[in-house]
Design a protein around this motif. Structure first.
Motif, mmCIF file in Angstrom:
data_model
loop_
_atom_site.group_PDB
_atom_site.id
_atom_site.type_symbol
_atom_site.label_atom_id
_atom_site.label_comp_id
_atom_site.label_asym_id
_atom_site.label_seq_id
_atom_site.Cartn_x
_atom_site.Cartn_y
_atom_site.Cartn_z
ATOM 1 N N UNK A 1 0.844 -1.194 0.000
ATOM 2 C CA UNK A 1 0.000 0.000 0.000
ATOM 3 C C UNK A 1 0.878 1.242 0.000
ATOM 4 N N UNK A 2 0.794 2.015 -1.075
ATOM 5 C CA UNK A 2 1.590 3.214 -1.250
ATOM 6 C C UNK A 2 0.736 4.469 -1.140
ATOM 7 N N UNK A 3 1.299 5.500 -0.538
ATOM 8 C CA UNK A 3 0.702 6.829 -0.562
ATOM 9 C C UNK A 3 1.111 7.459 -1.894
ATOM 10 N N UNK A 4 0.187 8.117 -2.569
ATOM 11 C CA UNK A 4 0.443 8.729 -3.871
ATOM 12 C C UNK A 4 0.481 10.243 -3.701
ATOM 13 N N UNK A 5 1.613 10.846 -4.104
ATOM 14 C CA UNK A 5 1.773 12.297 -3.973
ATOM 15 C C UNK A 5 2.397 12.874 -5.240
ATOM 16 N N UNK A 6 2.363 14.182 -5.340
ATOM 17 C CA UNK A 6 2.972 14.883 -6.467
ATOM 18 C C UNK A 6 4.479 14.661 -6.483
ATOM 19 N N UNK A 7 5.046 14.667 -7.664
ATOM 20 C CA UNK A 7 6.497 14.528 -7.829
ATOM 21 C C UNK A 7 7.242 15.648 -7.102
ATOM 22 N N UNK A 8 6.619 16.765 -6.890
ATOM 23 C CA UNK A 8 7.265 17.911 -6.246
ATOM 24 C C UNK A 8 7.216 17.865 -4.714
ATOM 25 N N UNK A 9 6.630 16.825 -4.161
ATOM 26 C CA UNK A 9 6.493 16.687 -2.709
ATOM 27 C C UNK A 9 7.852 16.549 -2.040
ATOM 28 N N UNK A 10 7.992 17.171 -0.875
ATOM 29 C CA UNK A 10 9.183 16.966 -0.056
ATOM 30 C C UNK A 10 8.799 16.013 1.079
ATOM 31 N N UNK A 11 9.781 15.280 1.561
ATOM 32 C CA UNK A 11 9.509 14.236 2.538
ATOM 33 C C UNK A 11 10.271 14.454 3.831
ATOM 34 N N UNK A 12 9.763 13.855 4.907
ATOM 35 C CA UNK A 12 10.449 13.859 6.198
ATOM 36 C C UNK A 12 11.564 12.816 6.131
ATOM 37 N N UNK A 13 12.566 12.947 7.009
ATOM 38 C CA UNK A 13 13.695 12.000 6.981
ATOM 39 C C UNK A 13 13.313 10.624 7.533
ATOM 40 N N UNK A 14 12.590 9.873 6.735
ATOM 41 C CA UNK A 14 12.173 8.526 7.109
ATOM 42 C C UNK A 14 12.586 7.569 6.006
ATOM 43 N N UNK A 15 12.823 6.305 6.349
ATOM 44 C CA UNK A 15 13.193 5.324 5.332
ATOM 45 C C UNK A 15 11.964 4.789 4.604
ATOM 46 N N UNK A 16 12.155 4.424 3.344
ATOM 47 C CA UNK A 16 11.020 3.866 2.626
ATOM 48 C C UNK A 16 11.345 3.438 1.214
ATOM 49 N N UNK A 17 10.319 2.907 0.571
ATOM 50 C CA UNK A 17 10.361 2.495 -0.826
ATOM 51 C C UNK A 17 9.590 3.545 -1.607
ATOM 52 N N UNK A 18 10.082 3.883 -2.797
ATOM 53 C CA UNK A 18 9.374 4.857 -3.624
ATOM 54 C C UNK A 18 9.298 4.357 -5.059
ATOM 55 N N UNK A 19 8.229 4.764 -5.721
ATOM 56 C CA UNK A 19 8.002 4.413 -7.114
ATOM 57 C C UNK A 19 7.699 5.714 -7.839
#
Length: 107
Positions: free
Chosen positions: A18-36
């Motif tokens: 289950x992935x959260x879907x966001x804009x390509x321009x989104x900035x993220x918090x310093x957390x580990x993860x998988x991205x597509x």
């Protein structure tokens, strides 16, 4: 598209993620993860060009070495799944790459 929309991607193994879907321009918090990296074709239908993982998603997942490929593809979305375990992140990336064969993952 609303913020924090979610979608499920299925790996070659049959596992569902289950992935959260966001804009390509989104900035993220310093957390580990998988991205597509991908784009929307129609509501809840997507195409993907890259699958990766990071111990710190705040370091933009749009690596400069891949930006040209993402732009050619027309990528406008990032799908994000937080995962603390590095081994699990690597397994998920392999599973999803095998299922979707994203073009920017090839050398």
């Amino acid at each position: 598209m609303s913020f924090a929309e979610v979608t499920i991607l299925k790996g070659k193994s049959g596992a569902e993620y289950t992935f959260m879907v966001v804009s390509r321009r989104t900035t993220f918090k310093p957390k580990p993860g998988v991205f597509v990296i991908g784009k929307s074709l129609e509501p809840q239908r997507f195409s993907f060009c890259y699958v990766g993982q990071s111990p710190d998603l705040s370091v933009r997942p749009l690596a400069p070495a891949k930006t040209e490929c993402f732009n050619r593809f027309g990528a406008d979305l990032i799908f994000v799944l937080e995962e603390l375990d590095a081994a699990k992140r690597a397994q998920m990336v392999t599973d999803i790459v095998q299922a979707y064969a994203p073009s920017c993952n090839t050398p």
